[in-house]
Enzyme design. Structure first.
Site, mmCIF file in Angstrom:
data_model
loop_
_atom_site.group_PDB
_atom_site.id
_atom_site.type_symbol
_atom_site.label_atom_id
_atom_site.label_comp_id
_atom_site.label_asym_id
_atom_site.label_seq_id
_atom_site.Cartn_x
_atom_site.Cartn_y
_atom_site.Cartn_z
ATOM 1 N N ASP A 37 0.855 -1.190 0.000
ATOM 2 C CA ASP A 37 0.000 0.000 0.000
ATOM 3 C C ASP A 37 0.893 1.243 0.000
ATOM 4 O O ASP A 37 2.050 1.190 0.418
ATOM 5 C CB ASP A 37 -0.924 0.021 1.230
ATOM 6 C CG ASP A 37 -2.240 0.740 0.944
ATOM 7 O OD1 ASP A 37 -3.301 0.082 0.900
ATOM 8 O OD2 ASP A 37 -2.207 1.981 0.732
ATOM 9 N N ASP A 58 4.072 2.636 -4.516
ATOM 10 C CA ASP A 58 3.088 3.298 -5.371
ATOM 11 C C ASP A 58 2.960 2.422 -6.614
ATOM 12 O O ASP A 58 3.917 2.305 -7.394
ATOM 13 C CB ASP A 58 3.592 4.700 -5.732
ATOM 14 C CG ASP A 58 2.652 5.418 -6.695
ATOM 15 O OD1 ASP A 58 1.700 4.787 -7.198
ATOM 16 O OD2 ASP A 58 2.885 6.612 -6.954
ATOM 17 N N VAL A 59 1.804 1.821 -6.803
ATOM 18 C CA VAL A 59 1.661 0.849 -7.897
ATOM 19 C C VAL A 59 1.709 1.491 -9.285
ATOM 20 O O VAL A 59 1.795 0.790 -10.287
ATOM 21 C CB VAL A 59 0.369 0.009 -7.753
ATOM 22 C CG1 VAL A 59 0.478 -0.946 -6.578
ATOM 23 C CG2 VAL A 59 -0.872 0.889 -7.645
ATOM 24 N N ASN A 85 -5.106 -4.794 -7.034
ATOM 25 C CA ASN A 85 -6.389 -4.269 -6.570
ATOM 26 C C ASN A 85 -6.403 -2.779 -6.241
ATOM 27 O O ASN A 85 -7.461 -2.149 -6.270
ATOM 28 C CB ASN A 85 -6.774 -5.096 -5.318
ATOM 29 C CG ASN A 85 -7.855 -4.458 -4.507
ATOM 30 O OD1 ASN A 85 -9.022 -4.500 -4.896
ATOM 31 N ND2 ASN A 85 -7.499 -3.849 -3.388
ATOM 32 N N TYR A 153 -12.872 6.775 -14.686
ATOM 33 C CA TYR A 153 -12.881 5.528 -13.915
ATOM 34 C C TYR A 153 -13.382 4.362 -14.783
ATOM 35 O O TYR A 153 -12.757 3.307 -14.849
ATOM 36 C CB TYR A 153 -13.783 5.711 -12.690
ATOM 37 C CG TYR A 153 -13.805 4.542 -11.741
ATOM 38 C CD1 TYR A 153 -12.804 4.396 -10.789
ATOM 39 C CD2 TYR A 153 -14.824 3.595 -11.779
ATOM 40 C CE1 TYR A 153 -12.823 3.329 -9.901
ATOM 41 C CE2 TYR A 153 -14.850 2.534 -10.889
ATOM 42 C CZ TYR A 153 -13.850 2.404 -9.952
ATOM 43 O OH TYR A 153 -13.865 1.343 -9.079
ATOM 44 N N LYS A 157 -11.259 0.993 -15.941
ATOM 45 C CA LYS A 157 -11.666 -0.361 -15.561
ATOM 46 C C LYS A 157 -11.967 -1.216 -16.802
ATOM 47 O O LYS A 157 -11.752 -2.430 -16.798
ATOM 48 C CB LYS A 157 -12.873 -0.308 -14.617
ATOM 49 C CG LYS A 157 -12.558 0.344 -13.266
ATOM 50 C CD LYS A 157 -11.433 -0.364 -12.537
ATOM 51 C CE LYS A 157 -11.236 0.139 -11.113
ATOM 52 N NZ LYS A 157 -10.140 -0.546 -10.418
ATOM 53 N N THR A 188 -16.964 0.462 1.243
ATOM 54 C CA THR A 188 -15.565 0.650 1.660
ATOM 55 C C THR A 188 -15.305 2.152 1.770
ATOM 56 O O THR A 188 -16.114 2.952 1.297
ATOM 57 C CB THR A 188 -14.583 0.091 0.605
ATOM 58 O OG1 THR A 188 -14.679 0.909 -0.567
ATOM 59 C CG2 THR A 188 -14.863 -1.356 0.256
#
Ligand code: NAD
Length: 249
Positions: A37, A58-59, A85, A153, A157, A188
């Site tokens: 994370d 940092d992905v 994810n 977004y 996706k 969440t």
């Protein structure tokens, strides 16, 4: 013997929401957890709770992604499951008419480029092992669009879904399964933050869910654990919908 006994699982966005619930579920099923994370406090807390390893990364940054898999492999000697994810939701109203190029690019970087980087850099480990399960978090909006104006977004996706399908097909003969997880709305912090700014948006979204409520993160985690396990040995290149019926309505 548990379903994920001694499998090494690298989970991005493990500090919160779906990633945290999945890290917990994987650990319950016997996996060794590498919690990744950007949020150092949340990620370290998750890893500490589960007796796992925390890697701050940092992905969207290639060096970070290379380092996180190298650290996982050096520590545990294999990488069996990659749950890609981590993701963000656009900050403001994300109609195509209002979205600026910088906001668009940031969402693509964190949601889509990150998945490209994670797949690119985990596949060599899995190829050497001759097995592996990759689960990329897309969203129900990737298959049906969104009624609540989320253009950057939705596009990100959609890219995750298409990439997962292609990789699933390409690597199927090498024992590596790649699936796109497509959750419906899940209760969440990501969703709570969005709805706190615009409570009506929650209501607009809720009316589209046939089951009549948002998912609990644990319900998504159960599906991810299934996809990660040998119970899903014939499932690859799929869009795995866990959406309370939204896409069927
Ligand atoms: P969340 O905000 O609760 O958790 C996301 C985690 O990712 C956080 O811990 C955050 O620190 C981390 N993160 C964000 N950017 C990062 C980066 N650049 N590098 C590393 N870590 C980073 O969100 P969530 O609801 O659990 O969402 C997880 C995934 O599920 C996302 O990809 C999201 O788009 C997707 N999703 C969520 C929903 C929903 O309704 N909550 C629905 C469909 C899909």
């Amino acid at each position: 013997m548990q379903r994920l006994q001694d499998r090494v699982a690298v989970i991005t966005g493990a500090g919160s929401g779906i990633g945290l619930a999945t890290a917990r579920r994987f650990a319950q099923e016997g996996a060794k957890i590498v919690a990744v994370d950007l949020d150092e406090v949340a990620g370290a807390k998750a890893a500490g709770e589960l007796g796992g390893l925390f890697v701050k990364a940092d992905v969207a940054n290639e060096d970070d992604v290379v380092r996180m898999y190298q650290t996982a492999f050096d520590t545990f000697g294999s990488i069996d499951i990659a749950f890609n994810n981590a993701g963000i939701s656009p900050p403001d109203d994300d109609s195509i008419l209002d979205t600026g190029i910088d906001a668009w690019r940031r969402v693509q970087e964190v949601n889509l480029t990150s998945v490209y980087l994670c797949c690119k850099h985990v596949l060599p480990y899995m190829r050497r092992q001759g097995k592996g399960s990759i689960i990329n978090t897309a969203s129900f909006v990737a298959v049906m669009g969104s009624a609540t104006s989320q253009i950057s977004y939705t596009a990100s996706k959609g890219g995750v879904l298409a990439m997962s399908r292609e990789l699933g097909v390409q690597f199927a003969r090498e024992g590596i399964r790649v699936n796109a997880l497509c959750p419906g709305p899940v209760d969440t912090p990501l969703l709570q933050e969005l709805f706190a700014k615009d409570p009506e948006r929650a209501q607009r979204r809720l009316v589209h869910v046939p089951i009549g409520r948002f998912a609990r993160a644990e319900e998504i985690a159960a599906a991810v654990a299934f996809l990660a396990s040998d119970d899903a040995s014939f499932i690859t290149a799929s869009e795995f919908l866990v959406d309370g019926g939204i896409s069927g309505a």
